[in-house]
Write an enzyme that holds these catalytic residues in place. Structure first.
Site, mmCIF file in Angstrom:
data_model
loop_
_atom_site.group_PDB
_atom_site.id
_atom_site.type_symbol
_atom_site.label_atom_id
_atom_site.label_comp_id
_atom_site.label_asym_id
_atom_site.label_seq_id
_atom_site.Cartn_x
_atom_site.Cartn_y
_atom_site.Cartn_z
ATOM 1 N N CYS A 1 0.847 -1.198 0.000
ATOM 2 C CA CYS A 1 0.000 0.000 0.000
ATOM 3 C C CYS A 1 0.881 1.247 0.000
ATOM 4 C CB CYS A 1 -0.936 0.007 1.216
ATOM 5 S SG CYS A 1 -0.063 0.090 2.779
ATOM 6 N N CYS B 1 3.789 1.724 2.478
ATOM 7 C CA CYS B 1 5.061 1.059 2.158
ATOM 8 C C CYS B 1 5.980 2.035 1.417
ATOM 9 C CB CYS B 1 4.831 -0.173 1.298
ATOM 10 S SG CYS B 1 3.782 -1.422 2.045
ATOM 11 N N ASP C 1 5.775 32.953 -27.693
ATOM 12 C CA ASP C 1 6.783 33.542 -28.564
ATOM 13 C C ASP C 1 6.139 33.671 -29.943
ATOM 14 O OD1 ASP C 1 9.415 34.343 -29.438
ATOM 15 O OD2 ASP C 1 9.504 32.404 -30.454
ATOM 16 N N ASP D 1 9.822 27.813 -29.077
ATOM 17 C CA ASP D 1 10.327 26.725 -29.923
ATOM 18 C C ASP D 1 11.457 25.944 -29.264
ATOM 19 O OD1 ASP D 1 12.479 28.418 -30.124
ATOM 20 O OD2 ASP D 1 12.118 28.989 -32.202
ATOM 21 N N ASP E 1 14.350 30.368 -26.807
ATOM 22 C CA ASP E 1 13.409 30.644 -25.714
ATOM 23 C C ASP E 1 13.725 29.848 -24.441
ATOM 24 O OD1 ASP E 1 11.780 32.330 -27.369
ATOM 25 O OD2 ASP E 1 11.011 30.511 -28.308
#
Length: 733
Positions: free
Chosen positions: A13, A16, A423, A621, A625
């Protein structure tokens, strides 16, 4: 720092995962450790000079779990699928064994309900005792083991609740049968309860396997063989034997084995399985091809540029694997609840027993049933599955549509965005500008201006430069030799042809060079208002001419902006273009807020300013950037899987379609909705179920929740959470 992945076995679970995470973080040299219960994996960042792989494994094993190293090149998804398959087989086997003993118990219990006597009461008790014992101690051994390790780690988990509840029912029944037969026994409760919990575990493992189907499909795309040219002959070899630089032949209908560059021939290629783009892409000499995509009609040869783990497909798979192994911030909420929840439930169970037996004077058996029901119905398994299963399905669905989301944090942050900055070049526009106007002054002809401008721009890598050089080549104008070339980012260039020094760029460059534009400014403004980028050519202090270049907007840009507005986001455009040109282009696509005349290095500062008002996404792109993408809360990189885009964006849009931006945000919103639904139902179910199990309604309604019904409900809650996450697959983006 080094990053490594461990495959963890033995987790039952979410508790753990928390135990293992704490153990790993205690090791000197470990910077970060993330353990994902749903994918059964651990991702660890550590200093290999201080900590070792062996120490990491030992830390996991000391807590009672298995840890296998996933070496570089190992397919994480396949390893996870193998582990889930093993887990599924184990629970299937345990369920069938449990069922074998529980069916007779259930039949005997049914006879008892309908007062049908088929054997003596004492014989009935002993038969049920014998049948329930293998279920309790063989099938149920996993819960005792989990409880032991949890207690060793000074914690409690789901196993603790199951072990406590079933043992209490079993031990009481043994005591009753041996000493007070008339008290009745509850062997069937422990046996049927364990059977239902194991069934729930089997169904959960089965559903978990479906959450990673997207990765398995991507892995299955990779071809096994390649046809290469060796000593002038075509030879078929295994994909693993392909080397960078090999010349590979691809025939109609074949899969492209690895990434490369076309050197001969042309065809159309179906890239939908990698980019999500449904229309085949035309490929000719010089174009790049992606491994695992399908060649349609023509034949061609290409040179292998990336193989193995470096191919686009392999990197996409790795990116999704990392995303699915990561943890969203909201998951910490589930961890915090799980850490306190089990001990609190044990206390509630104890007080339930004491209240009914000691204070209200109910029968011992009545108090015991209520206490056991509380323990069973409160198991927080569903809470641990709420976030990771939704993230796995969400990131997988995105990948199938060419939207790569790099982790749970990105997925969660995207739905909180308030502002989005685009951009201009290559993002809103196609990024392939064309020369539209040449205006001359003095006695220069248009060919003179174009020849000088193209010669000056030939050494430049800017997309506007390409448009000018291409226009000169189309007119078969021979270019002059250029010296002293100097590119000034955000301004333009200066260079010499022979002894003459030229300046070619925007108005800021002209001002910097001391060139007055008053006489020509109306013509500049007219071109800018048409959305064209204007570049001015000067010799010394004299203006020779004006060149205008237009970069057309993508067809999908206006609709993408509209959808983003509909999603409640404020949309901005950022560009190095002057204000008039920028506003003209922004107006075409429906953007009213513009940052113009921004130098590349200043883009990140504009993002930072906007972040003071709310969460910001930057769409670019992925090349110039990169700083702005990194600064934004979410960097969305366009670029068909370019290396820089893969590195710089939190979200990568493989097919360069601007409509994928709102799709990515919708996917984030849908996924977060599923996570919140999962968490709500997991918590609501517990909050509502615990008081009913404790018998709060009994005095008025006579309702007392049977531990068997509580066990069935608990098992189904985990399955329902995973199933709810799987519903994401059907959502339309």
């Amino acid at each position: 720092m080094k990053k490594t992945n461990l495959q963890i076995s033995g987790m039952h679970c979410a508790s753990c995962a928390t135990i293992i995470t704490k153990a790993l973080k205690k090791i000197d040299g470990v910077k970060e450790a993330s353990v994902n219960y749903s994918t059964a994996s651990a991702t660890i960042d550590y200093d290999e000079k201080i900590a070792s792989i062996e120490q990491l494994q030992e830390a996991v094993k000391s807590k009672g779990y298995g840890a296998e190293i996933l070496k570089e090149g190992t397919n994480v998804a396949e390893a996870q699928a193998k582990l889930i398959a093993t887990e599924k087989e184990y629970y299937k086997k345990m369920f069938l064994i449990s069922l074998l003993f529980s069916i007779p118990i259930f039949i005997l219990m049914a006879f008892e309900w309908f007062n049908i006597e088929i054997m003596d009461m004492m014989l009935h008790h002993y038969v049920v005792w014998i049948l329930s014992t293998p279920v309790q101690f063989y099938v149920g051994w996993q819960f005792y083991k989990g409880t032991y390790h949890a207690l060793r780690n000074k914690s409690a988990n789901m196993d603790t609740l199951i072990a406590l509840g079933t043992t209490a029912a079993y031990v009481y029944s043994v005591f009753a049968v041996v000493f007070f037969p008339l008290m009745g026994q509850y062997f069937e409760i422990s046996a049927i309860l364990i059977t239902l919990v194991v069934l729930g575990k089997y169904l959960e493992a089965n559903a978990k396997g479906k959450t990673s189907e997207a990765i398995k499909k991507l892995i299955g795309l990779s071809p096994k063989m390649a046809t290469i040219i060796r000593s002038g002959k075509e030879v078929k070899i295994a994909i693993d034997e392909v080397q960078v630089g090999d010349i590979i032949v691809v025939k109609p209908g074949e899969k492209i084995p690895v990434d490369g560059i076309v050197i001969e021939g042309n065809s159309s290629v179906d890239e939908s399985m990698v980019t999500g783009e449904s229309i085949p892409i035309e490929k000719k000499k010089g174009d790049s091809v992606i491994g695992a995509t399908i060649n349609k009609h023509g034949s061609f040869k290409f040179k292998a540029t990336k193989i193995g783990a470096n191919t686009t497909l392999a990197r996409i798979v790795k990116l999704i694997e990392d995303a699915q192994a990561s943890r969203a911030p909201i998951e910490r909420f589930a961890d915090m609840i799980s850490a306190y929840f089990v001990p609190i439930v044990i206390l509630i169970s104890f007080f339930t027993f004491v209240t009914w037996f000691s204070i209200l004077g109910s029968a011992f058996s009545f108090a015991l049933i209520a206490a056991v029901a509380v323990l069973v119905i409160a198991c927080p398994c569903a809470l641990g599955l709420a976030t990771p299963t939704a993230i796995m399905v969400g990131t997988g669905k995105g990948a199938q549509q060419g939207i790569l989301i790099k982790g749970g944090e990105a997925l969660e942050t995207a739905h909180e965005l308030k502002y989005i900055i685009f951009d201009k070049t290559g993002t809103i526009t196609k990024g392939t500008p064309e020369l539209t106007d040449i205006i001359t002054f003095e006695k220069n002809t248009k060919e003179d201006i174009l020849k000088i401008a193209a010669s000056l721009e030939k050494p430049s890598e800017h997309s506007l430069a390409e448009a000018i050089v291409k226009a000169a080549e189309n007119k078969k104008i021979s270019l002059s030799k250029v010296t002293n070339f100097k590119a000034i980012p955000g301004y333009g260039i200066t260079a010499s042809i022979g002894t003459k020094k030229y300046s070619f760029g925007n108005q800021k460059l002209m001002t910097k060079e001391g060139i007055f534009l008053t006489k020509y400014i109306s013509q500049v403004h007219r071109l800018e208002e048409e959305g064209k980028t204007v570049m001015l050519l000067a010799l010394g202090k004299s203006l020779l001419g004006i060149i205008a270049v237009a970069d057309t907007t993508k067809e999908s840009s206006p609709e993408a902006v509209k959808q983003l507005h509909d999603l409640g986001l404020e949309v901005y455009m950022i560009t190095g273009d002057n204000t008039r040109t920028a506003h003209a282009i922004a107006k075409k696509v429906g953007i009213t807020q513009v940052f113009a005349e921004v130098l590349p290095e200043d883009k990140a500062n504009y993002v930072k300013k906007l972040q003071q008002k709310g969460k910001v996404a930057m769409v670019g792109d992925g090349i110039n950037d990169a700083p702005a993408l990194a600064q934004a809360d979410i960097g969305i990189a366009m670029g068909s899987g370019t290396d820089v885009a893969m590195e710089s964006g939190s979200i990568v849009l493989m097919r360069n379609d601007l409509l994928d931006v709102p799709r990515a945000i919708k996917l984030s919103k849908y996924t977060m909705t599923k996570i919140k639904q999962n968490m709500f139902w997991a918590l609501f179910y517990n909050v509502l179920g615990i008081p009913i199990a404790a018998g709060v309604l009994f005095p008025w309604t006579g309702w007392l929740l049977s531990p068997i019904i509580a066990g069935a409900a608990m098992a189904l809650s985990s399955v329902s959470v995973v199933t709810n996450s799987l519903l994401l697959k059907g959502k339309k983006l």
